[in-house]
Design an enzyme around this catalytic site. Sequence first.
Site, mmCIF file in Angstrom:
data_model
loop_
_atom_site.group_PDB
_atom_site.id
_atom_site.type_symbol
_atom_site.label_atom_id
_atom_site.label_comp_id
_atom_site.label_asym_id
_atom_site.label_seq_id
_atom_site.Cartn_x
_atom_site.Cartn_y
_atom_site.Cartn_z
ATOM 1 N N ASP A 508 69.501 25.893 31.261
ATOM 2 C CA ASP A 508 70.178 27.165 31.407
ATOM 3 C C ASP A 508 70.418 27.752 30.025
ATOM 4 O OD1 ASP A 508 71.745 29.250 32.583
ATOM 5 O OD2 ASP A 508 73.531 28.168 31.965
ATOM 6 N N THR A 510 72.314 30.999 29.213
ATOM 7 C CA THR A 510 73.624 31.609 28.992
ATOM 8 C C THR A 510 74.709 30.552 29.100
ATOM 9 O OG1 THR A 510 72.804 33.668 29.941
ATOM 10 C CG2 THR A 510 75.184 33.421 29.744
ATOM 11 N N LYS A 722 74.025 53.701 27.320
ATOM 12 C CA LYS A 722 73.546 52.641 26.424
ATOM 13 C C LYS A 722 72.608 51.739 27.215
ATOM 14 C CE LYS A 722 77.256 49.317 27.286
ATOM 15 N NZ LYS A 722 78.372 48.553 26.706
ATOM 16 N N ARG A 751 70.071 40.852 19.234
ATOM 17 C CA ARG A 751 69.889 41.583 20.486
ATOM 18 C C ARG A 751 70.180 43.055 20.214
ATOM 19 N NH1 ARG A 751 72.789 38.405 25.342
ATOM 20 N NH2 ARG A 751 71.651 40.020 26.484
ATOM 21 N N ARG A 848 67.760 36.209 33.750
ATOM 22 C CA ARG A 848 68.489 36.691 34.929
ATOM 23 C C ARG A 848 67.903 36.128 36.223
ATOM 24 N NH1 ARG A 848 72.104 40.444 33.520
ATOM 25 N NH2 ARG A 848 72.436 41.031 35.698
ATOM 26 N N LYS A 854 65.810 29.275 40.002
ATOM 27 C CA LYS A 854 65.787 28.155 39.058
ATOM 28 C C LYS A 854 65.245 26.900 39.730
ATOM 29 C CE LYS A 854 69.669 29.767 36.222
ATOM 30 N NZ LYS A 854 71.003 29.423 35.675
ATOM 31 N N ASP A 874 75.290 24.085 32.946
ATOM 32 C CA ASP A 874 76.733 23.912 32.762
ATOM 33 C C ASP A 874 77.562 24.663 33.790
ATOM 34 O OD1 ASP A 874 76.142 26.463 31.903
ATOM 35 O OD2 ASP A 874 77.611 26.446 30.287
ATOM 36 N N ASP A 878 73.763 26.357 38.372
ATOM 37 C CA ASP A 878 72.704 25.443 37.932
ATOM 38 C C ASP A 878 72.596 24.211 38.828
ATOM 39 O OD1 ASP A 878 72.247 27.082 35.652
ATOM 40 O OD2 ASP A 878 73.946 26.140 34.647
#
Length: 1134
Positions: A508, A510, A722, A751, A848, A854, A874, A878
Amino acid sequence: MSSSEDIDSTNSNTGLHVNRKSITNKSIINYKKSNNRKRVSIVEPSGLTSGQLLPSLTTGSSVAGIEEIQELSHSSIDSQSLVLIAANNSSDESGIESTESDSLLRTKTTKRLNKKNKKSRRKTSILCCICVLTANCLSAMVRLLFGKKQLKPRTVYVRGSDRFNEKTKQSFPANIVRNQKYNIITFLPIVLFNQFKFFLNLYFLLMACSQFITSLKVGYLYTYWAPLGFVLGVTLLREAVDDILRFKRDKAVNSQLYQKLTRDGPLAVHSSRIKVGDLIVVSKDQRVPADMVFLRTSEKNGACFVRTDQLDGETDWKLRLAVAATQGLDSGDQLFSLDAYVDAEEPRRDIHSFTGKFTIDSGNKEISLNIENTLWANTVIASGTAIGIVIYTGPETRSMMNNNEPRSKVGLLDYEVNSITKVLFAAVVILAFAMICLKGFNGPYFRYWFRFVLLFSYIIPISLRVNLEMGRVVYSYMIQRDMEIPGTLVRTTTIPEDLGRIAYLLTDKTGTLTRNEMVFKKIHLGKISYSPEYFDELAALLRVYYTPQPPQSNNYQTHKRDSSTASTASFTVERRQYQPRHMRVDSYEVDRDSVYRVQQAVLVIALCHNVTPSYENGSNPYSDSTELSKPPIDPDSVAIPLMPRGITYQASSPDEVALVQWTEKLGLALVYRDLTTMKLRNPIGNLMSFEILQIFPFSSETKRMGIIVRDMTNNEIMFLLKGADSVMSSIIVYSDWLQEQCDNMARSGLRTLVVAKKSLTDEQYVEFETRYNQAKCSMSDRNAKIGAVLANLEKDMETEAHLELNNFHRKSDCPLVIRGEDLELCMKFYSTEFMELACQCPAVVCCRCSPTQKAEVVKLIQNRTGKRTCAVGDGGNDVSMIQTADVGVGIVGKEGQQASLAADFSILQFSHIYRLILLHGRYSYKRSATLSQFIIHRGLIISTLQAIFSSVFYFASVALYQGFLMIGYATLYTMFPVFSIVLDKDVSPRLVMRYPELYKLMKGRSLSYKTFFIWVLISIYQGGVIMYGAMLLFNDEFIHVVAITFTAVILTELLMLALTVRTWHWMMIVAELISLSTYLLTLIVAPQYFDEKFIQTRAFLWKVTLLTVVSCLPLYILKFVHRKIAPPSHSKLT
């Protein structure tokens, strides 16, 4: 079916067409009439019944026609022939006459059948009906027990309301969280099945059972049942303990108390007792027990924040909105008298969307529901108290539907050992058959063959399973006691060797890799860029902009009052037009246009977001005030008044929090926000209020976020936007520097984000609002419209995805980055091309992804490559990936312990996985591989002795060694030295960690058919030397051969261990001494097995020594020569 002539005749009067092919008494005759022409065809019954054929004949027929068909068919049912007649209702049956062609149906057999007793036909019909009913009952039971329940949309009424009992007829699953693998009934069958599906255990079960037959008995029962019982006992105990721990964790979750609203007042209920339609009160920091529609909150603004880290893996809070109609009620008790209900879609896995409708019949009012009106199970209320109506429970909740069923993981080493066991079994069968061939097929040869199979069964050592299980316990203990990776837990003790066999590592991103910590690093304004060391200059420019300017020498007066707190661009335009071109900041002059650019950029960043400030004490000091007390300002100072302590920012993305924190450091701070208002604090301490008119949340499809606000000071309407540079570049006015600067920042590992602003007139906004509201009000047809838009989008994306895959094939050594939507398309339509491309890339980043995606990626890799995968995560999102992977690693961190509890290995930091895999994974695999081969060698050498003994003594199926010696050989005499291999280290930990290439060089070579056959040759050589040498050296008594060979075998095993070990441990030496001392003690205290006088003679000593040296010394020499000619790769490092 016998062949016969084909007859094709037509009756001219009736138009009856008859086609007969191969007519016999066992044929089925079907009449079909089309227009004025009837066709009769004869087909083979093939076991069909009238009930199976009738449905195909009733299409277009009336009820009367169907009854006629059934009556005709039943009138001629018997065991020989079946006649079915189908007639078109529009035809005239009177036109059918019996002609010569029709007489084909009226054979002598048919006449005899028509005269049969009706009783036999009635019995046959009853029997057929019973069979059909039984089949239908069985199929219904199968569908009930194993069929997958069809999920449907539902209408949910408030449980306890007037309309609930009248309208609710559906049954829904219980709200129980269950992660157990077994229950009381299934525990023993499933565990035993998982054990005996391995050939090794099944083989020994059959061998042990055979000892109950007297003619097949070759030893004591305990010699077979004791090892098998020990293996099964250890397995049952381990699985029972693991499942009891799961049961306790599930019980703790299911026993959590919640407040349930009823007509008689609040009632405390357990989580497992919650049902669809219940009104549940969830307090702050409490887990949401089921999927609910958000009705009320204690927050005045009708909104609350939830933490979704255990659902989607994102640590930032999400904003949820209560239904406006219920939020406006005076109390929660009024919900029972409200004539309302919820229409909800069918349970789905998608955690990012929801389609529903809240209907109030009394007011004839419908309110559309979306994801913002939901509270999913396993999320946590972060602010206020929430009241919701339960719509999904238990396995139908979003979180449970995204979790896979827990499965028992089996290591790759177990499969390899299982395949080698089959080879050994084939060797046992062939060797026993060879003995029978040499002995001759005289007498009960099959019994002799089976006795030989039993005698040679030591080739397949059951102690291998025992030693491997015990070794895994030791590996787990070593991992948990490693001080370099503190806090590591091993939750699945059956697969530590798989840590050394990993080919693909999936993690994972993020939170696991980035820790969700974002920092604003750089901003570019077209002419100049500012990095962190120049942010003080930005703060000074911003402060100058908001500081009232003194009158200019040209006596120009702006329309802005000195005391005004207006901060919009309308006055700035006038300044730029009539005031001097430069402004003085400290001791230098700055271009006024640069000041304007800075102010506009910072203002857009400070307003365009979904961030909400929260305070420790729960009260916002800026909610009612309009202006702060102004501190004394030094005109020459650039100090920024800081925010009061105790404020935190909550948002759905760490990027947005980083942006708002950056504007706060520059002096433009967000101090208050609700559903309709936003307040900023400028560098000189004044408040600036903005009305929120519209919000356009970020989505992966649009890649941008927008907001429309109105400045409350001058009523200017601003559209702020944005988003990603790839999207914004086609929206904003062309800029020659934008793409270049974005690329430069991206190459620096940053980023990038592009912000823009557009001013709207009142007329423009009114026109936009009208069209926007019309689109929002069409929620009744929203699913169809969204589906149509997505279909068009996917159609275009499919072609684009395929082209991108083909283009990427031309590149080499480049990582692949793919979005969740594109990933779904690739896996659905181009799974083969995608896997080929992904496997050749050094790294693949999937952005994403949903929890299900996953897990599907992991499964796709497993199916396509057949190699071992490791998944690291985590968060609760997941869990599916972790459970699907061959090895699952969970990290205990900010997102809780759900991933850690579901994983096979739990760690505290992602960096710990380096040592866990490279060091402990490598050691576990190498040790178990060596241990397996050594135990197989131990069984092969004793079976070689048995085979030579039987062949010399007239192929007698008699055991060479008695049962006690065989038990002692596998336990007391050799077990401790052999098991001490689990302490061996082929390379020091320092070199393993320094050179990770050593992990890649293993490639599963430590246990392969090549190494297996090498050990087979070694066993045959040593067994042959010991047995033939002893036969040449013994004098007259057979017992001398037993003493010499058995002692030589024990010493050979101990010396072979010394030959195999690469790094000595003090416990290895102790194990060798204990085993040798135990055997010597046996020679003294067990004279019934050996000749006490003979073993004390010199002849015994020199014969045993000679046999041991001849069996081991050549192997030492070969090993020394091989290491000199072809040294292992790790020896070069030392």
